[in-house]
Design a protein around this motif. Structure first.
Motif, PDB file in Angstrom:
ATOM      1  N   HIS A 297      -4.715   3.792   6.436  1.00 48.41           N
ATOM      2  CA  HIS A 297      -4.524   5.177   6.134  1.00 48.41           C
ATOM      3  C   HIS A 297      -3.196   5.230   5.261  1.00 48.41           C
ATOM      4  O   HIS A 297      -3.135   5.741   4.298  1.00 48.41           O
ATOM      5  CB  HIS A 297      -4.350   6.327   7.215  1.00 48.41           C
ATOM      6  CG  HIS A 297      -4.144   7.728   6.826  1.00 48.41           C
ATOM      7  ND1 HIS A 297      -5.057   8.283   6.247  1.00 48.41           N
ATOM      8  CD2 HIS A 297      -2.992   8.166   6.999  1.00 48.41           C
ATOM      9  CE1 HIS A 297      -4.444   9.489   5.945  1.00 48.41           C
ATOM     10  NE2 HIS A 297      -3.311   9.555   6.507  1.00 48.41           N
ATOM     11  N   ARG A 298      -2.142   4.608   5.815  1.00 49.18           N
ATOM     12  CA  ARG A 298      -0.796   4.648   5.301  1.00 49.18           C
ATOM     13  C   ARG A 298      -0.781   3.634   3.897  1.00 49.18           C
ATOM     14  O   ARG A 298      -0.138   3.955   2.991  1.00 49.18           O
ATOM     15  CB  ARG A 298       0.238   3.985   6.075  1.00 49.18           C
ATOM     16  CG  ARG A 298       1.656   3.896   5.826  1.00 49.18           C
ATOM     17  CD  ARG A 298       2.598   3.604   6.568  1.00 49.18           C
ATOM     18  NE  ARG A 298       2.354   2.334   7.490  1.00 49.18           N
ATOM     19  CZ  ARG A 298       2.980   1.475   7.239  1.00 49.18           C
ATOM     20  NH1 ARG A 298       3.780   1.282   6.312  1.00 49.18           N
ATOM     21  NH2 ARG A 298       2.781   0.452   8.139  1.00 49.18           N
ATOM     22  N   LEU A 299      -1.769   2.881   3.876  1.00 46.26           N
ATOM     23  CA  LEU A 299      -1.674   2.060   2.674  1.00 46.26           C
ATOM     24  C   LEU A 299      -2.476   2.758   1.487  1.00 46.26           C
ATOM     25  O   LEU A 299      -1.948   2.475   0.437  1.00 46.26           O
ATOM     26  CB  LEU A 299      -2.612   0.577   2.932  1.00 46.26           C
ATOM     27  CG  LEU A 299      -2.666  -0.471   1.817  1.00 46.26           C
ATOM     28  CD1 LEU A 299      -1.560  -0.932   1.211  1.00 46.26           C
ATOM     29  CD2 LEU A 299      -3.651  -1.541   2.177  1.00 46.26           C
ATOM     30  N   LEU A 300      -3.262   3.392   1.848  1.00 50.91           N
ATOM     31  CA  LEU A 300      -4.424   3.978   0.776  1.00 50.91           C
ATOM     32  C   LEU A 300      -3.307   5.080   0.264  1.00 50.91           C
ATOM     33  O   LEU A 300      -3.794   5.522  -0.863  1.00 50.91           O
ATOM     34  CB  LEU A 300      -5.580   4.711   1.341  1.00 50.91           C
ATOM     35  CG  LEU A 300      -6.659   3.222   1.930  1.00 50.91           C
ATOM     36  CD1 LEU A 300      -7.913   3.617   2.429  1.00 50.91           C
ATOM     37  CD2 LEU A 300      -6.886   2.417   0.569  1.00 50.91           C
ATOM     38  N   ASN A 301      -2.562   5.732   1.056  1.00 51.10           N
ATOM     39  CA  ASN A 301      -1.779   6.856   0.540  1.00 51.10           C
ATOM     40  C   ASN A 301      -0.629   6.441   0.067  1.00 51.10           C
ATOM     41  O   ASN A 301       0.402   7.416  -0.300  1.00 51.10           O
ATOM     42  CB  ASN A 301      -1.602   7.894   1.663  1.00 51.10           C
ATOM     43  CG  ASN A 301      -2.887   8.730   2.220  1.00 51.10           C
ATOM     44  OD1 ASN A 301      -3.651   8.769   1.258  1.00 51.10           O
ATOM     45  ND2 ASN A 301      -2.982   8.893   3.385  1.00 51.10           N
ATOM     46  N   ASP A 302      -0.084   5.042   0.046  1.00 50.96           N
ATOM     47  CA  ASP A 302       1.117   4.754  -0.658  1.00 50.96           C
ATOM     48  C   ASP A 302       1.053   4.895  -2.290  1.00 50.96           C
ATOM     49  O   ASP A 302       0.193   4.287  -2.808  1.00 50.96           O
ATOM     50  CB  ASP A 302       1.254   3.347  -0.173  1.00 50.96           C
ATOM     51  CG  ASP A 302       2.785   2.627  -0.321  1.00 50.96           C
ATOM     52  OD1 ASP A 302       3.514   3.357  -1.135  1.00 50.96           O
ATOM     53  OD2 ASP A 302       2.957   1.473  -0.178  1.00 50.96           O
ATOM     54  N   PRO A 303       2.074   5.481  -2.485  1.00 50.17           N
ATOM     55  CA  PRO A 303       2.064   5.469  -4.244  1.00 50.17           C
ATOM     56  C   PRO A 303       2.174   4.071  -4.905  1.00 50.17           C
ATOM     57  O   PRO A 303       1.613   3.636  -5.882  1.00 50.17           O
ATOM     58  CB  PRO A 303       3.446   6.249  -4.624  1.00 50.17           C
ATOM     59  CG  PRO A 303       3.449   7.112  -3.283  1.00 50.17           C
ATOM     60  CD  PRO A 303       2.930   6.280  -2.198  1.00 50.17           C
ATOM     61  N   GLY A 304       2.749   3.026  -4.246  1.00 52.91           N
ATOM     62  CA  GLY A 304       2.912   1.673  -4.459  1.00 52.91           C
ATOM     63  C   GLY A 304       1.688   0.679  -4.287  1.00 52.91           C
ATOM     64  O   GLY A 304       2.140  -0.520  -4.299  1.00 52.91           O
ATOM     65  N   ALA A 305       0.684   1.321  -3.884  1.00 47.81           N
ATOM     66  CA  ALA A 305      -0.436   0.525  -3.318  1.00 47.81           C
ATOM     67  C   ALA A 305      -1.062  -0.571  -4.450  1.00 47.81           C
ATOM     68  O   ALA A 305      -1.606  -1.381  -4.130  1.00 47.81           O
ATOM     69  CB  ALA A 305      -1.528   1.295  -2.772  1.00 47.81           C
TER      70      ALA A 305
END
Length: 1240
Positions: free
Chosen positions: A748-756
């Motif tokens: 969840h944190r990864l998919l919402n990361d702007p720098g993903a």
């Protein structure tokens, strides 16, 4: 204490050193003595290191010692003393205090000494100081070995120690906060070392033949020189990579800038178009507050993403013991000129010093000439210089000393040692984990070097890598090493950098192993399995061997005269002999037996007076039964009674065992009674089966922990972790293994990361796992609950295929005790209250006897009684010890034993039936001894339990009989010996009763014809002579003994190993070796002379195509089902069926001929003369049968101890090996017979 207020003596001593005037230092006349006094003061400092702190506060080293060293190098005595004092002052703080103190006061002193050391290091960053040290070291090294004095050797060692101490001082993070490329204190020291030429002297010491003793000192200094360096960055230097470095820095800055811009755009999208000064309040639907209402949010919507129920709460304090160990800081980039100097040093060191120095260091480590833990420098050098060589052109000849199977073995040994010590030494677990990290990095670099050798254009290098991989992948230790490190990873003891290297090493190992297995079929690897076997209880003291009858007669002859003198009163009798102890807890009957043993012991020790006094005293205590003679016994009667006691075979007491606390835990008892053995075998390797070993919760948990910091991880680290999880989820089809809440939080944190966008591989893995989860959740509503738990493959299968998909006997639930139902608990309570007050009875045993199914163990019943509160602990139910004390047999007990023996004399298990019905509790060995003493049996083997074999029904045809035989032998080819034993026990219990069979005339003529065709006419004549001579001997002597067939000629030995020849021996009624103690086939004692002559006649008269041999158009058939099958038991044949030895014609009979049992006599007698003219009557040892011990046991029939032999296997075709399947159950029966003999 104020350290700036120096001690008066220290102040006076320091003042007598000299003074500095400008750049010139003027020494005092007592300068040398003052330096020696300072050395003496340091030797007697207290645990706070007060002298060291005062000298550091006064800056004696910066203001006095270094100027003395630089300006007076020609004064040899002063120079040596100053160097000694500086070596002591620069000693690492850890060596001064032993370890980092925990106490606040001691820790303050530790940090104070450390700050003084950092000031010393800055003072040593001088070209003049290192120039003087280099010149002195150069001058001493110029001397030949014969010219050097002991002082010169000490000076070399002290200079090397001084350089080591200066380089060992850690940097001060508060003072050194410069960016990459700035010159730190360590860089300035390295540059001064380089300008002075000290680095060239170090390379000379590492390569010179005469300077081998300094190898470890040099390696330690080199490891400290490269402490903050990265081998990859150093290798990339000087190859036109300056632009590449700048490009890498630019890419890092661009990534950070893109992340910042993405965050700004996300915040802009969350802001409303019109600014609200009042912001407003919002209700978050679906998120409950403390009550039943939804949460009311009073801030702007742009802050909604950061909302949490934990806002405003006090953070939970983590105990110090649970703190994660600090990670080593990122490798710092030194000044460019320093890195160039270090790069050239690495090149020169690899080309001229590396192989030789590593050989010397490893030799000193193996010979234990080094100090403790010096192997860590070897491990660091292996990892660093091999990585440098791999990144800079890769020349395998430069690192050949540390590339090979021995290097892998050395590193694996140290890694395993560190791993075990980290588990045992809990207080120093962090230190052991740091050493383990060094070993793991060396192991990883070895794997990378071998991988690089595979890409080499030289065929010899590629062949060497194949040899190394063959050895590494074959051994179990290397394949199991990484799994063990994953299972025992502890984030509170091991740093995150260790986990990073562990995941990268596992990814590299799996990729190399997968490529190695690709295109190879039938890859065989070593397999080790832990086997538990019963450990025989060793007696605390060995009982002495009883003297023989001749020795007893000789002893009694000398003892009779002594007894006569005692009876006539010539020798006084002792008065302090007491045969009975009224205060003892030993029963009176046992004390009477003890008195008999004491009398016998005194007689056999030639103590006639004590024996006579003890006899008379015992007669007074136990007058009933005249056990010790009548009350008015005269001298002759006493002499006769003592003689009977002297020659009697009285049962001896077992030595007393040490009292141990009564424990009821079955697991602990099993650990005491069982010992583990390692069985090494070979098996065919399957990569997917090996990959399944990684499908466990510790591996997934470790990868999830590493990916929490995906933003700070390198791209390679994220790739290795994602690839490992991808193997588990995609290759093994165990996506549910990753259905865990902590991983989903990370996704969840990864998919919402702007720098993903910089982590596309992780994003693809997250989408794949989430898609699989929601597809499963549509059919399995319990999948959301399963997110809370780490799973194993069994749980994954239940979760995906259904919770009832596991068949009976699968999964982890089979190892758990079934739950207690309320009805079972009520029954347990009633049984407990029923037997609680019964005296002299084992309560648990009585409960187990009446407890309804399912069956419970004693431990389960006791634990549940404690859980129900009916007992305080397991100690309330002590288990009765096995074994009984030795007591004498009464007349009634002897009569009962005789009656039981006569009653069960014709049964299969005489001793077992007697033990079940015997009133008095006795051991099997005591009952056997009594039966032998009463003369009821002549040999122990008559009491052995008779084993029976399964009968073959008459309806079975030839092919069916062979199929049944193959089924019987299939149990021996299984992997589990426990399953074999269960099948063999069931088979042995269901064997029908067999009778002796009589060989008929013409037996085995079909096999005789085949053997003649194979050229075995000579061995057949030898066998015929043996049978005829044995028949003649038995007629003359009237006795029958088992006669061994000893093949003395090479032709006969080869025939005894022939498959068909052994089948012929079975058909003739001969029996194979019954146990490992026998090596030859034997003519059983049950065969009469007429039967032997009939068998010999069948060997002599053979026809070209005897009846019973099936015709084959091409001559000899290669199929075992077409060969003559062994005969069955006569009782198993159908009415009217031919009972001949050969196989019936298929048109006439349809069934296989029956096989007679091979019966061994009850007692083995001495061998009779051999039945051949060419054989000697003296047994001559010959080579054993070919094949392993297992094969020889399978090829033999069990006829030991009067037990009917096992049914022989059908004759196999010539193409079959000797290890063809044989009837099962022999090893179990042989082992059981051996255990019974040992018990007897």
């Amino acid at each position: 204490m104020d350290w700036y207020m120096m001690n008066c003596e220290l102040l006076a001593t320091c003042s007598a050193l000299g003074y500095l005037e400008g750049d010139v230092y003027h020494r005092e006349p007592d300068c040398l003595e003052s330096v020696k006094d300072l050395i003496r003061y340091l030797r007697h400092e207290d645990e706070t290191r007060d002298v060291r702190q005062q000298l550091g506060a006064a800056q004696i080293l910066q203001n006095d010692l270094l100027p003395l060293l630089v300006q007076y190098p020609q004064d040899k005595a002063l120079f040596d003393a100053v160097v000694r004092l500086m070596v002591n002052l620069t000693q690492p703080a850890l060596l001064c205090f032993g370890k980092v103190p925990v106490d606040a006061t001691a820790r303050h002193h530790f940090l104070q000494v450390l700050s003084y050391l950092q000031a010393y290091k800055e003072a040593f960053a001088s070209e003049k100081v290192f120039g003087v040290l280099s010149e002195k070291l150069y001058d001493v090294l110029q001397l030949d070995w014969e010219q050097r004095q002991e002082e010169d050797t000490l000076l070399i060692e002290r200079i090397l120690l001084l350089v080591r101490n200066v380089l060992h001082v850690p940097p001060d993070p508060t003072e050194e906060q410069g960016v990459d490329g700035d010159a730190s204190v360590h860089d300035r020291v390295l540059w001064a070392l380089h300008i002075s030429g000290m680095d060239d002297l170090l390379k000379f010491l590492a390569s010179a033949q005469s300077e081998q003793q300094w190898a470890l000192h040099v390696l330690e200094i080199i490891s400290l020189m490269f402490r903050d360096q990265s081998p990859e960055q150093l290798a990339a230097l000087g190859q036109g990579q300056a632009a590449a470095e700048r490009g890498e820095d630019t890419r890092e800055l661009e990534t950070l800038r893109q992340r910042e811009l993405a965050e700004k755009r996300a915040r802009a999208l969350q802001r409303p178009s019109r600014h609200s000064r009042f912001r407003g309040s919002y209700v978050i639907q679906g998120l409950k507050a403390i009550g039943d209402n939804d949460v009311v949010f009073h801030k702007g919507l742009h802050n909604l993403q950061s909302y949490s129920h934990d806002l405003g709460k006090e953070p939970r304090r983590v105990p110090r013991r649970r703190w994660a160990p600090p990670d080593p800081g990122p490798s710092r980039r030194s000044a460019r000129n320093v890195r160039l100097f270090l790069c050239h040093f690495c090149q020169d060191f690899l080309e001229g010093c590396y192989n030789r120095l590593m050989l010397l260091v490893k030799d000193q480590l193996l010979r234990e000439k080094a100090q403790q833990h010096d192997e860590t420098y070897y491990l660091w050098a292996t990892a660093f210089f091999m990585a440098f060589n791999r990144s800079r052109g890769f020349r395998p000849e430069l690192v050949s000393e540390t590339v090979g199977v021995r290097a892998f073995h050395f590193i694996e040994q140290n890694l395993t040692t560190y791993y075990e010590m980290a588990l045992m030494d809990k207080k120093e677990a962090v230190t052991w984990a740091r050493r383990m990290h060094l070993a793991l990095k060396a192991y990883q670099e070895l794997l990378r070097t071998v991988q690089e050798m595979d890409r080499s254009p030289e065929p010899a290098v590629r062949d060497s890598s194949q040899v190394i991989k063959n050895n590494i992948f074959y051994l179990t230790e290397y394949r199991e090493l990484l799994l063990a490190l994953f299972r025992k990873f502890d984030e509170t003891k091991q740093p995150r950098a260790f986990l990073q290297d562990l995941v990268e090493t596992a990814h590299l190992f799996l990729r190399m192993l997968e490529r190695f297995c690709r295109g190879r079929t039938g890859l065989v690897v070593q397999s080790k399995r832990m086997r538990r076997k019963k450990k025989p209880r060793a007696p605390t003291a060995l009982a002495p061997q009883p003297p023989s009858a001749a020795e007893l007669e000789e002893l009694w002859a000398g003892l009779a005269l002594q007894l006569q003198a005692c009876l006539q009163g010539e020798v006084p009798l002792p008065e302090d002999v007491v045969p009975f102890d009224a205060a003892s807890e030993t029963p009176v009957e046992e004390q009477r037996a003890e008195a008999l043993l004491r009398i016998q012991g005194c007689l056999r020790d030639a103590q006639a007076p004590e024996a006579l006094r003890l006899l008379r005293c015992a007669r007074e205590v136990w007058p009933e039964g005249d056990v010790f003679g009548p009350s008015g016994a005269g001298p002759s009667e006493e002499t006769q009674l003592l003689r009977e006691i002297f020659f009697a075979a009285l049962p001896r007491h077992a030595p007393p065992e040490a009292e141990e606390p009564e424990e009821l835990e079955e697991e602990e008892v099993e650990e005491d009674e069982e010992e583990q053995t390692v069985q090494v075998a070979e098996k065919e390797f399957n990569f997917m089966d090996y990959l399944k070993r990684f499908a466990c919760a510790p591996v997934v948990r470790a990868c999830a922990l590493l990916l929490r910091g995906y933003a700070q991880n390198s791209a390679r680290t994220n790739h290795c972790a994602a690839r490992l999880l991808h193997r588990l989820a995609r290759d093994l089809r165990m996506e549910a293994l990753l259905f865990q809440l902590s991983l989903f939080t990370l996704f969840h944190r990864l998919l919402n990361d702007p720098g993903a966008a910089a982590h596309q591989e992780l994003v693809a893995l997250a989408k794949f796992i989430l898609g699989k989860f929601f597809a499963l959740a549509a059919t399995n509503k319990k999948a959301f609950v399963e997110l809370l738990f780490w799973k194993n493959p069994t749980a994954v299968r239940e979760m995906t295929e259904g919770y009832s998909s596991l068949r009976e006997g699968e999964g982890a639930a089979t190892h758990r005790a079934p739950a207690w139902t309320p009805q079972e608990e009520q029954a347990l309570r009633e049984l407990y209250w029923k037997y609680k007050e019964v005296e002299g009875q084992d309560v648990i045993a009585a409960i187990l006897a009446e407890l309804p199914a399912p069956g419970r163990t004693r431990r389960q019943v006791v634990k549940h009684l404690v859980r129900l509160g009916l007992a305080n602990s397991a100690k309330d139910f002590p288990q009765q010890r096995k074994g009984t004390r030795i007591v004498l047999w009464t007349e009634e007990q002897e009569q009962e034993l005789e009656r039981l023996f006569e009653e069960f004399r014709g049964s299969d298990d005489i001793l077992g039936n007697i033990m079940k019905n015997l009133t008095a509790r006795r051991s099997r060995a005591r009952v056997v001894e009594k039966l032998l003493g009463l003369g009821l049996v002549a040999d122990r083997k008559e009491l052995h339990k008779k084993r029976r074999r399964k009968g073959r029904g008459p309806e079975l045809g030839e092919a069916d009989a062979l199929a049944v035989s193959a089924q019987d032998s299939s149990a021996e080819e299984g992997d589990s010996e426990e399953e074999e034993e269960e099948e063999e026990e069931e088979e042995a219990e269901s064997d029908p009763v067999e009778e002796h069979w009589v060989p008929k005339e013409g037996a085995g003529q079909g096999l005789v014809h085949l053997l003649h065709q194979e050229g075995l006419a000579g061995p057949l004549r030898w066998l015929e002579n043996c049978l005829r001579r044995t028949a003649g001997d038995r007629e003359q002597e009237g006795l029958s003994f088992p006669v061994p067939l000893v093949p003395l000629s090479e032709e006969n030995e080869d025939a005894m190993e022939d498959r068909r020849f052994r089948a012929l021996l079975r058909e003739l009624g001969l029996r194979p070796p019954a146990s490992e103690q026998e090596s030859f086939w034997r003519i059983p004692a049950t065969l009469t002379p007429q039967q032997l002559r009939r068998a010999a006649a069948s060997l002599a008269h053979h026809s070209p195509n005897p009846e019973g041999l099936p015709q084959h158009p091409e001559g000899l058939s290669q199929h075992p089902e077409e060969l003559p099958a062994p005969p069955r038991h006569p009782q198993a044949s159908a009415p009217g069926e031919d009972l001949g030895w050969g196989l019936q014609d298929q048109a006439g009979g349809g069934g296989a001929a029956s096989e007679p049992p091979s019966v061994c006599p009850a007692a083995e007698q001495p061998p009779a003369p051999l039945g051949s003219d060419s054989e000697s009557e003296e047994l001559i040892p010959v080579p054993l049968q070919s094949g392993s011990k297992r094969q020889r046991r399978l090829d033999s029939e069990d006829e030991d101890g009067g037990s009917p032999g096992a049914e022989p296997a059908p004759p196999a075709s010539p193409s079959e090996a000797d290890d063809a399947p044989q009837p099962a159950g022999r090893r179990k029966r042989a082992r059981r017979l051996e255990e019974e003999e040992e018990e007897d």
